[in-house]
Design a protein around this motif. Structure first.
Motif, PDB file in Angstrom:
ATOM      1  N   LEU A  19      35.261  51.570  39.316  1.00 41.89           N
ATOM      2  CA  LEU A  19      35.538  50.624  40.407  1.00 41.89           C
ATOM      3  C   LEU A  19      35.196  49.201  39.997  1.00 41.89           C
ATOM      4  O   LEU A  19      35.922  48.256  40.323  1.00 41.89           O
ATOM      5  CB  LEU A  19      34.761  51.023  41.663  1.00 41.89           C
ATOM      6  CG  LEU A  19      35.246  52.280  42.378  1.00 41.89           C
ATOM      7  CD1 LEU A  19      34.312  52.624  43.535  1.00 41.89           C
ATOM      8  CD2 LEU A  19      36.663  52.116  42.864  1.00 41.89           C
ATOM      9  N   TRP A  20      34.105  49.032  39.269  1.00 41.76           N
ATOM     10  CA  TRP A  20      33.731  47.697  38.789  1.00 41.76           C
ATOM     11  C   TRP A  20      34.825  47.156  37.865  1.00 41.76           C
ATOM     12  O   TRP A  20      35.231  45.994  37.976  1.00 41.76           O
ATOM     13  CB  TRP A  20      32.397  47.752  38.046  1.00 41.76           C
ATOM     14  CG  TRP A  20      32.008  46.428  37.475  1.00 41.76           C
ATOM     15  CD1 TRP A  20      31.362  45.413  38.110  1.00 41.76           C
ATOM     16  CD2 TRP A  20      32.285  45.962  36.150  1.00 41.76           C
ATOM     17  NE1 TRP A  20      31.204  44.342  37.259  1.00 41.76           N
ATOM     18  CE2 TRP A  20      31.772  44.648  36.047  1.00 41.76           C
ATOM     19  CE3 TRP A  20      32.916  46.514  35.044  1.00 41.76           C
ATOM     20  CZ2 TRP A  20      31.865  43.898  34.890  1.00 41.76           C
ATOM     21  CZ3 TRP A  20      33.011  45.756  33.889  1.00 41.76           C
ATOM     22  CH2 TRP A  20      32.492  44.461  33.819  1.00 41.76           C
ATOM     23  N   THR A  27      40.451  40.655  39.907  1.00 35.75           N
ATOM     24  CA  THR A  27      39.973  39.267  39.973  1.00 35.75           C
ATOM     25  C   THR A  27      40.667  38.400  38.926  1.00 35.75           C
ATOM     26  O   THR A  27      41.118  37.288  39.223  1.00 35.75           O
ATOM     27  CB  THR A  27      38.442  39.216  39.779  1.00 35.75           C
ATOM     28  OG1 THR A  27      37.827  39.973  40.825  1.00 35.75           O
ATOM     29  CG2 THR A  27      37.929  37.789  39.797  1.00 35.75           C
ATOM     30  N   GLU A  28      40.793  38.904  37.713  1.00 37.70           N
ATOM     31  CA  GLU A  28      41.455  38.138  36.647  1.00 37.70           C
ATOM     32  C   GLU A  28      42.947  37.973  36.934  1.00 37.70           C
ATOM     33  O   GLU A  28      43.519  36.899  36.707  1.00 37.70           O
ATOM     34  CB  GLU A  28      41.245  38.813  35.295  1.00 37.70           C
ATOM     35  CG  GLU A  28      41.903  38.095  34.139  1.00 37.70           C
ATOM     36  CD  GLU A  28      41.416  36.672  33.909  1.00 37.70           C
ATOM     37  OE1 GLU A  28      42.133  35.919  33.209  1.00 37.70           O
ATOM     38  OE2 GLU A  28      40.340  36.291  34.407  1.00 37.70           O
ATOM     39  N   ALA A  29      43.583  39.010  37.443  1.00 35.50           N
ATOM     40  CA  ALA A  29      45.010  38.918  37.782  1.00 35.50           C
ATOM     41  C   ALA A  29      45.235  37.869  38.867  1.00 35.50           C
ATOM     42  O   ALA A  29      46.177  37.068  38.778  1.00 35.50           O
ATOM     43  CB  ALA A  29      45.527  40.279  38.230  1.00 35.50           C
ATOM     44  N   GLU A  30      44.375  37.854  39.877  1.00 32.57           N
ATOM     45  CA  GLU A  30      44.487  36.842  40.933  1.00 32.57           C
ATOM     46  C   GLU A  30      44.249  35.451  40.372  1.00 32.57           C
ATOM     47  O   GLU A  30      44.942  34.502  40.752  1.00 32.57           O
ATOM     48  CB  GLU A  30      43.504  37.131  42.059  1.00 32.57           C
ATOM     49  CG  GLU A  30      43.901  38.300  42.918  1.00 32.57           C
ATOM     50  CD  GLU A  30      42.891  38.616  43.993  1.00 32.57           C
ATOM     51  OE1 GLU A  30      41.740  38.102  43.924  1.00 32.57           O
ATOM     52  OE2 GLU A  30      43.240  39.382  44.909  1.00 32.57           O
ATOM     53  N   ARG A  31      43.289  35.305  39.478  1.00 27.63           N
ATOM     54  CA  ARG A  31      43.008  33.994  38.880  1.00 27.63           C
ATOM     55  C   ARG A  31      44.237  33.475  38.140  1.00 27.63           C
ATOM     56  O   ARG A  31      44.622  32.319  38.281  1.00 27.63           O
ATOM     57  CB  ARG A  31      41.818  34.076  37.932  1.00 27.63           C
ATOM     58  CG  ARG A  31      41.368  32.701  37.410  1.00 27.63           C
ATOM     59  CD  ARG A  31      40.415  32.806  36.248  1.00 27.63           C
ATOM     60  NE  ARG A  31      41.006  33.397  35.066  1.00 27.63           N
ATOM     61  CZ  ARG A  31      41.866  32.764  34.244  1.00 27.63           C
ATOM     62  NH1 ARG A  31      42.233  31.540  34.491  1.00 27.63           N
ATOM     63  NH2 ARG A  31      42.358  33.374  33.184  1.00 27.63           N
ATOM     64  N   ASN A  83      33.215  23.580  44.618  1.00 25.99           N
ATOM     65  CA  ASN A  83      34.401  22.713  44.606  1.00 25.99           C
ATOM     66  C   ASN A  83      35.606  23.383  43.967  1.00 25.99           C
ATOM     67  O   ASN A  83      36.383  22.747  43.270  1.00 25.99           O
ATOM     68  CB  ASN A  83      34.103  21.394  43.889  1.00 25.99           C
ATOM     69  CG  ASN A  83      33.017  20.614  44.569  1.00 25.99           C
ATOM     70  OD1 ASN A  83      32.911  20.653  45.798  1.00 25.99           O
ATOM     71  ND2 ASN A  83      32.196  19.931  43.813  1.00 25.99           N
ATOM     72  N   GLY A  84      35.756  24.690  44.179  1.00 25.45           N
ATOM     73  CA  GLY A  84      36.918  25.384  43.682  1.00 25.45           C
ATOM     74  C   GLY A  84      36.828  25.820  42.229  1.00 25.45           C
ATOM     75  O   GLY A  84      37.742  26.414  41.706  1.00 25.45           O
ATOM     76  N   THR A  85      35.720  25.491  41.544  1.00 27.73           N
ATOM     77  CA  THR A  85      35.586  25.921  40.158  1.00 27.73           C
ATOM     78  C   THR A  85      34.796  27.196  40.102  1.00 27.73           C
ATOM     79  O   THR A  85      33.798  27.352  40.802  1.00 27.73           O
ATOM     80  CB  THR A  85      34.889  24.845  39.293  1.00 27.73           C
ATOM     81  OG1 THR A  85      33.626  24.553  39.870  1.00 27.73           O
ATOM     82  CG2 THR A  85      35.724  23.576  39.207  1.00 27.73           C
ATOM     83  N   ILE A  86      35.246  28.094  39.287  1.00 28.73           N
ATOM     84  CA  ILE A  86      34.600  29.387  39.181  1.00 28.73           C
ATOM     85  C   ILE A  86      33.379  29.272  38.277  1.00 28.73           C
ATOM     86  O   ILE A  86      33.421  28.641  37.244  1.00 28.73           O
ATOM     87  CB  ILE A  86      35.579  30.443  38.622  1.00 28.73           C
ATOM     88  CG1 ILE A  86      36.771  30.577  39.576  1.00 28.73           C
ATOM     89  CG2 ILE A  86      34.899  31.777  38.439  1.00 28.73           C
ATOM     90  CD1 ILE A  86      37.863  31.457  39.051  1.00 28.73           C
TER      91      ILE A  86
END
Length: 87
Positions: A19-20, A27-31, A83-86
């Motif tokens: 699951l992790w 998360t990477e695909a969305e990024r 500020n939107g930065t990961i």
């Protein structure tokens, strides 16, 4: 969780690890999907397709709207970021 809880949950460790890994991939695909630079490149390519006559104005407008919606979402600050930065 105490020692007994850890021992009882041990058989589920591979599932928790899986699951992790799935969460990391999503998360990477969305990024990548919401990456402003990638979206801007897609917008430029879309404009070239319009100029080359590969698509008509109606399809261009529809695809452009989709890309601009993605860009707007990609530029929004996200929870857990500065500020939107990961981090």
């Amino acid at each position: 969780m105490g020692l007994i809880g850890e021992v009882l949950m041990l058989p589920f460790a591979p599932v928790r690890g899986s699951l992790w890994a799935v969460r990391q991939v999503v998360t990477e695909a969305e990024r990548q999907y919401y990456d402003p630079a990638a979206i801007r490149a897609e917008l430029a390519q879309l404009e070239k397709r319009l100029e080359a006559g590969e698509i008509d104005d109606e399809e261009f407008d529809r695809l452009e709207d989709e890309l601009l919606d993605r860009l707007e979402i990609g530029l929004r600050p996200r929870a857990g970021t500065d500020n939107g930065t990961i981090r």
